[in-house]
Write a protein that holds these residues in place. Sequence first.
Motif, PDB file in Angstrom:
ATOM      1  N   LYS A  35       0.693  -1.201  -0.127  1.00  0.00           N
ATOM      2  CA  LYS A  35       0.086  -0.124  -0.027  1.00  0.00           C
ATOM      3  C   LYS A  35       0.894   1.152   0.016  1.00  0.00           C
ATOM      4  O   LYS A  35       1.772   1.139   0.583  1.00  0.00           O
ATOM      5  CB  LYS A  35      -1.031   0.078   1.266  1.00  0.00           C
ATOM      6  N   VAL A  36       0.675   2.168  -0.808  1.00  0.00           N
ATOM      7  CA  VAL A  36       1.283   3.365  -0.987  1.00  0.00           C
ATOM      8  C   VAL A  36       0.364   4.513  -0.633  1.00  0.00           C
ATOM      9  O   VAL A  36      -0.902   4.288  -1.272  1.00  0.00           O
ATOM     10  CB  VAL A  36       2.043   3.606  -1.991  1.00  0.00           C
ATOM     11  N   GLU A  37       0.542   5.616  -0.381  1.00  0.00           N
ATOM     12  CA  GLU A  37      -0.259   6.923  -0.269  1.00  0.00           C
ATOM     13  C   GLU A  37       0.424   7.819  -1.000  1.00  0.00           C
ATOM     14  O   GLU A  37       1.657   8.361  -1.500  1.00  0.00           O
ATOM     15  CB  GLU A  37      -0.331   7.500   1.067  1.00  0.00           C
ATOM     16  N   THR A  38      -0.506   8.556  -1.917  1.00  0.00           N
ATOM     17  CA  THR A  38      -0.120   9.659  -2.744  1.00  0.00           C
ATOM     18  C   THR A  38      -1.215  10.515  -2.885  1.00  0.00           C
ATOM     19  O   THR A  38      -2.049  10.406  -2.303  1.00  0.00           O
ATOM     20  CB  THR A  38       0.440   9.037  -4.284  1.00  0.00           C
ATOM     21  N   ALA A  39      -0.774  11.712  -3.932  1.00  0.00           N
ATOM     22  CA  ALA A  39      -2.148  12.792  -3.880  1.00  0.00           C
ATOM     23  C   ALA A  39      -2.199  13.264  -5.317  1.00  0.00           C
ATOM     24  O   ALA A  39      -1.231  13.405  -5.878  1.00  0.00           O
ATOM     25  CB  ALA A  39      -1.863  13.823  -2.773  1.00  0.00           C
ATOM     26  N   ALA A  40      -3.560  13.636  -5.561  1.00  0.00           N
ATOM     27  CA  ALA A  40      -3.588  14.241  -6.908  1.00  0.00           C
ATOM     28  C   ALA A  40      -3.836  15.692  -6.589  1.00  0.00           C
ATOM     29  O   ALA A  40      -4.841  15.941  -6.033  1.00  0.00           O
ATOM     30  CB  ALA A  40      -4.761  13.651  -7.893  1.00  0.00           C
ATOM     31  N   GLN A  41      -2.937  16.658  -7.002  1.00  0.00           N
ATOM     32  CA  GLN A  41      -3.068  17.897  -6.398  1.00  0.00           C
ATOM     33  C   GLN A  41      -3.450  18.769  -7.811  1.00  0.00           C
ATOM     34  O   GLN A  41      -2.722  18.874  -8.732  1.00  0.00           O
ATOM     35  CB  GLN A  41      -1.815  18.609  -6.195  1.00  0.00           C
ATOM     36  N   GLY A  42      -4.654  19.430  -7.792  1.00  0.00           N
ATOM     37  CA  GLY A  42      -5.102  20.282  -8.833  1.00  0.00           C
ATOM     38  C   GLY A  42      -4.292  21.828  -8.752  1.00  0.00           C
ATOM     39  O   GLY A  42      -3.814  21.902  -7.832  1.00  0.00           O
ATOM     40  N   LEU A  43      -4.518  22.504  -9.823  1.00  0.00           N
ATOM     41  CA  LEU A  43      -3.739  23.850 -10.105  1.00  0.00           C
ATOM     42  C   LEU A  43      -4.833  24.829 -10.451  1.00  0.00           C
ATOM     43  O   LEU A  43      -4.619  25.614 -10.476  1.00  0.00           O
ATOM     44  CB  LEU A  43      -2.584  23.657 -11.025  1.00  0.00           C
ATOM     45  N   ASP A  44      -6.248  24.320 -10.549  1.00  0.00           N
ATOM     46  CA  ASP A  44      -7.085  25.396 -10.767  1.00  0.00           C
ATOM     47  C   ASP A  44      -7.562  25.940  -9.526  1.00  0.00           C
ATOM     48  O   ASP A  44      -7.821  25.301  -8.511  1.00  0.00           O
ATOM     49  CB  ASP A  44      -8.109  24.714 -11.580  1.00  0.00           C
TER      50      ASP A  44
END
Length: 136
Positions: free
Chosen positions: A109-118
């Motif tokens: 299991k890994v944790e990550t993030a999807a970071q928006g720029l709007d």
Amino acid sequence: MIVLVVALVAVSGGDDEPGRSPTSPGTRPTTGETPASGEPQEESGPRGDVRITACEVDEANQWARADLTITNRSGKASNYVVQVEFVDASGTRLGEALAAANKVAPGQKVETAAQGLDRITTDVTCRITDVTRLAS
């Protein structure tokens, strides 16, 4: 770096199953249709490897972010690219983001993030629009 990952995915293809399945209103994702028993069904393929654990808009910079947990349920170490969209209460798309994780071992299991720029000034719902899993 993300452009390179996207280019690699476009050239290499993936082992995910056809179709897209948006999920996860708020901070607790759902995983597929809910049968009469009320229990959510597990999704198969790469899409079932990803869960949204948080979905919010940062008050300081007004960027949306989806925190993700990826669990490699395949039998091979894999690289992942996850596409997420941010929508408002009416379903209007306000932004999008990508997240990637490389060399995730089977069962890891890994944790990550999807970071928006709007810039977003309202509450959002995060939806996973696509998951690509490639053997690494």
